[in-house]
Design an enzyme around this catalytic site. Sequence first.
Site, PDB file in Angstrom:
ATOM      1  N   SER A   9       0.837  -1.200   0.000  1.00  0.00           N
ATOM      2  CA  SER A   9       0.000   0.000   0.000  1.00  0.00           C
ATOM      3  C   SER A   9       0.869   1.246   0.000  1.00  0.00           C
ATOM      4  O   SER A   9       1.612   1.498   0.953  1.00  0.00           O
ATOM      5  CB  SER A   9      -0.907   0.005   1.228  1.00  0.00           C
ATOM      6  OG  SER A   9      -1.434   1.298   1.401  1.00  0.00           O
ATOM      7  N   HIS A  34      -1.218  -1.196  -4.440  1.00  0.00           N
ATOM      8  CA  HIS A  34      -2.475  -0.873  -3.747  1.00  0.00           C
ATOM      9  C   HIS A  34      -2.534   0.637  -3.513  1.00  0.00           C
ATOM     10  O   HIS A  34      -1.659   1.226  -2.882  1.00  0.00           O
ATOM     11  CB  HIS A  34      -2.539  -1.632  -2.420  1.00  0.00           C
ATOM     12  CG  HIS A  34      -3.832  -1.496  -1.683  1.00  0.00           C
ATOM     13  ND1 HIS A  34      -4.961  -2.244  -1.994  1.00  0.00           N
ATOM     14  CD2 HIS A  34      -4.188  -0.700  -0.645  1.00  0.00           C
ATOM     15  CE1 HIS A  34      -5.940  -1.921  -1.167  1.00  0.00           C
ATOM     16  NE2 HIS A  34      -5.516  -0.977  -0.347  1.00  0.00           N
ATOM     17  N   ASP A  36      -4.725   3.696  -2.012  1.00  0.00           N
ATOM     18  CA  ASP A  36      -5.806   4.039  -1.082  1.00  0.00           C
ATOM     19  C   ASP A  36      -6.285   5.464  -1.326  1.00  0.00           C
ATOM     20  O   ASP A  36      -5.519   6.412  -1.162  1.00  0.00           O
ATOM     21  CB  ASP A  36      -5.300   3.931   0.362  1.00  0.00           C
ATOM     22  CG  ASP A  36      -5.066   2.496   0.765  1.00  0.00           C
ATOM     23  OD1 ASP A  36      -6.041   1.726   0.781  1.00  0.00           O
ATOM     24  OD2 ASP A  36      -3.902   2.141   1.057  1.00  0.00           O
ATOM     25  N   MET A  38      -8.856   8.340  -0.081  1.00  0.00           N
ATOM     26  CA  MET A  38      -9.700   8.733   1.060  1.00  0.00           C
ATOM     27  C   MET A  38     -10.207  10.154   0.868  1.00  0.00           C
ATOM     28  O   MET A  38      -9.450  11.014   0.418  1.00  0.00           O
ATOM     29  CB  MET A  38      -8.882   8.676   2.351  1.00  0.00           C
ATOM     30  CG  MET A  38      -8.226   7.331   2.607  1.00  0.00           C
ATOM     31  SD  MET A  38      -7.236   7.406   4.098  1.00  0.00           S
ATOM     32  CE  MET A  38      -6.551   5.748   4.109  1.00  0.00           C
ATOM     33  N   HIS A  67      -8.379   1.205  -3.995  1.00  0.00           N
ATOM     34  CA  HIS A  67      -9.295   1.025  -2.854  1.00  0.00           C
ATOM     35  C   HIS A  67      -9.922   2.380  -2.544  1.00  0.00           C
ATOM     36  O   HIS A  67      -9.266   3.269  -1.996  1.00  0.00           O
ATOM     37  CB  HIS A  67      -8.477   0.479  -1.667  1.00  0.00           C
ATOM     38  CG  HIS A  67      -9.245   0.304  -0.404  1.00  0.00           C
ATOM     39  ND1 HIS A  67      -8.629   0.050   0.812  1.00  0.00           N
ATOM     40  CD2 HIS A  67     -10.575   0.319  -0.137  1.00  0.00           C
ATOM     41  CE1 HIS A  67      -9.546  -0.074   1.761  1.00  0.00           C
ATOM     42  NE2 HIS A  67     -10.725   0.098   1.214  1.00  0.00           N
ATOM     43  N   MET A  69     -12.059   4.693  -0.492  1.00  0.00           N
ATOM     44  CA  MET A  69     -12.720   4.941   0.796  1.00  0.00           C
ATOM     45  C   MET A  69     -13.388   6.307   0.698  1.00  0.00           C
ATOM     46  O   MET A  69     -12.997   7.278   1.357  1.00  0.00           O
ATOM     47  CB  MET A  69     -11.679   4.897   1.926  1.00  0.00           C
ATOM     48  CG  MET A  69     -11.233   3.483   2.238  1.00  0.00           C
ATOM     49  SD  MET A  69      -9.677   3.404   3.122  1.00  0.00           S
ATOM     50  CE  MET A  69      -8.546   3.426   1.732  1.00  0.00           C
ATOM     51  N   MET A 138     -11.586  -5.475   5.623  1.00  0.00           N
ATOM     52  CA  MET A 138     -10.775  -4.540   6.405  1.00  0.00           C
ATOM     53  C   MET A 138     -10.436  -5.193   7.736  1.00  0.00           C
ATOM     54  O   MET A 138     -11.332  -5.557   8.498  1.00  0.00           O
ATOM     55  CB  MET A 138     -11.530  -3.229   6.668  1.00  0.00           C
ATOM     56  CG  MET A 138     -11.688  -2.276   5.496  1.00  0.00           C
ATOM     57  SD  MET A 138     -10.173  -1.678   4.687  1.00  0.00           S
ATOM     58  CE  MET A 138      -9.127  -1.171   6.060  1.00  0.00           C
ATOM     59  N   ASP A 176      -6.740  -6.268   4.328  1.00  0.00           N
ATOM     60  CA  ASP A 176      -6.121  -4.943   4.345  1.00  0.00           C
ATOM     61  C   ASP A 176      -6.100  -4.364   5.759  1.00  0.00           C
ATOM     62  O   ASP A 176      -7.148  -4.078   6.328  1.00  0.00           O
ATOM     63  CB  ASP A 176      -6.915  -4.025   3.401  1.00  0.00           C
ATOM     64  CG  ASP A 176      -6.235  -2.698   3.163  1.00  0.00           C
ATOM     65  OD1 ASP A 176      -5.125  -2.482   3.681  1.00  0.00           O
ATOM     66  OD2 ASP A 176      -6.828  -1.867   2.444  1.00  0.00           O
TER      67      ASP A 176
HETATM   68  C1  DX5 Z   1      -6.282   1.742   5.547  1.00  0.00           C
HETATM   69  C2  DX5 Z   1      -5.860   1.386   4.156  1.00  0.00           C
HETATM   70  C3  DX5 Z   1      -4.755   0.408   4.088  1.00  0.00           C
HETATM   71  C4  DX5 Z   1      -3.500   0.859   4.777  1.00  0.00           C
HETATM   72  C5  DX5 Z   1      -2.893  -0.347   5.407  1.00  0.00           C
HETATM   73  O1  DX5 Z   1      -7.480   2.428   5.543  1.00  0.00           O
HETATM   74  O2  DX5 Z   1      -6.930   0.821   3.421  1.00  0.00           O
HETATM   75  O3  DX5 Z   1      -4.486  -0.022   2.764  1.00  0.00           O
HETATM   76  O4  DX5 Z   1      -2.571   1.462   3.911  1.00  0.00           O
HETATM   77  O5  DX5 Z   1      -1.831   0.048   6.167  1.00  0.00           O
HETATM   78  P1  DX5 Z   1      -1.096  -0.899   7.200  1.00  0.00           P
HETATM   79  O6  DX5 Z   1      -0.587  -2.085   6.421  1.00  0.00           O
HETATM   80  O7  DX5 Z   1      -0.028  -0.022   7.742  1.00  0.00           O
HETATM   81  O8  DX5 Z   1      -2.110  -1.322   8.235  1.00  0.00           O
HETATM   82 ZN    ZN Z   2      -6.441  -0.146   1.404  1.00  0.00          ZN
END
Ligand code: DX5
Ligand code: ZN
Length: 221
Positions: A9, A34, A36, A38, A67, A69, A138, A176
Amino acid sequence: MQKTKIAPSLLAADFGNLQRDVEMVNNSVADWHHIDVMDGVFVPNISYGMPVIKAIQKHTTKPLDVHLMIVDPDRYIGTFAELGAAIITVHYEACSHLHRTIQAIKAAGMKAGVALNPHTNINLLEDIISDIDLVLIMSVNPGFGGQSFIENTYEKIKTLKELIQRKNASALIEIDGGVSTENARKLIDAGADVLVAGSFVFKSENPLQTISELKSVADGI
Ligand code: DX5
Ligand code: ZN
């Protein structure tokens, strides 16, 4: 048997050296990037938006596992398709018309994933599991990297695996949050196909080697 996929990620990368960190993933045994996204609404945090993702994409050589969010993810399906995303994963909790959203992602030529927050019951996917290419469980509350893994995840993976088999579906199971070499093997034994790892990879001394270690542990080598 299919080998475990590893998806580092980029949320945990050094944002001042994104090209370097993307190229490290390119040169590693990782399978996917990956990404993310947000929005500060669905989750309390804001990560990065389209200009940054476009810059990242110029350097990536592996499939982009996006991903989302964010609320109302339908607004951005076309944009991510243009960007060449391979998979778009939307949150169950963020979609009022999940079936329609999944069909739109597929119609745009991408694989469709659905993510579930820790409190969301697996069986809510019963009527849609056959339409989904991937389910992201998650294993922390979404919004931040570096949080502690939630142990109930193993039970959820097993329940999901049973549902997939019972429905003769083919969705991959992606985990994840809080993934490391400590829990990778147990996650795979429970039924996981794809492991996302942020902090464990990028905060380590040698991220390239850490990705290899994660892959070896997950594959039981
Ligand atoms: C959290 C993200 C993850 C995050 C995971 O909301 O979806 O992808 O980057 O990070 P670690 O591996 O540090 O828990
Ligand atoms: Zn993620």
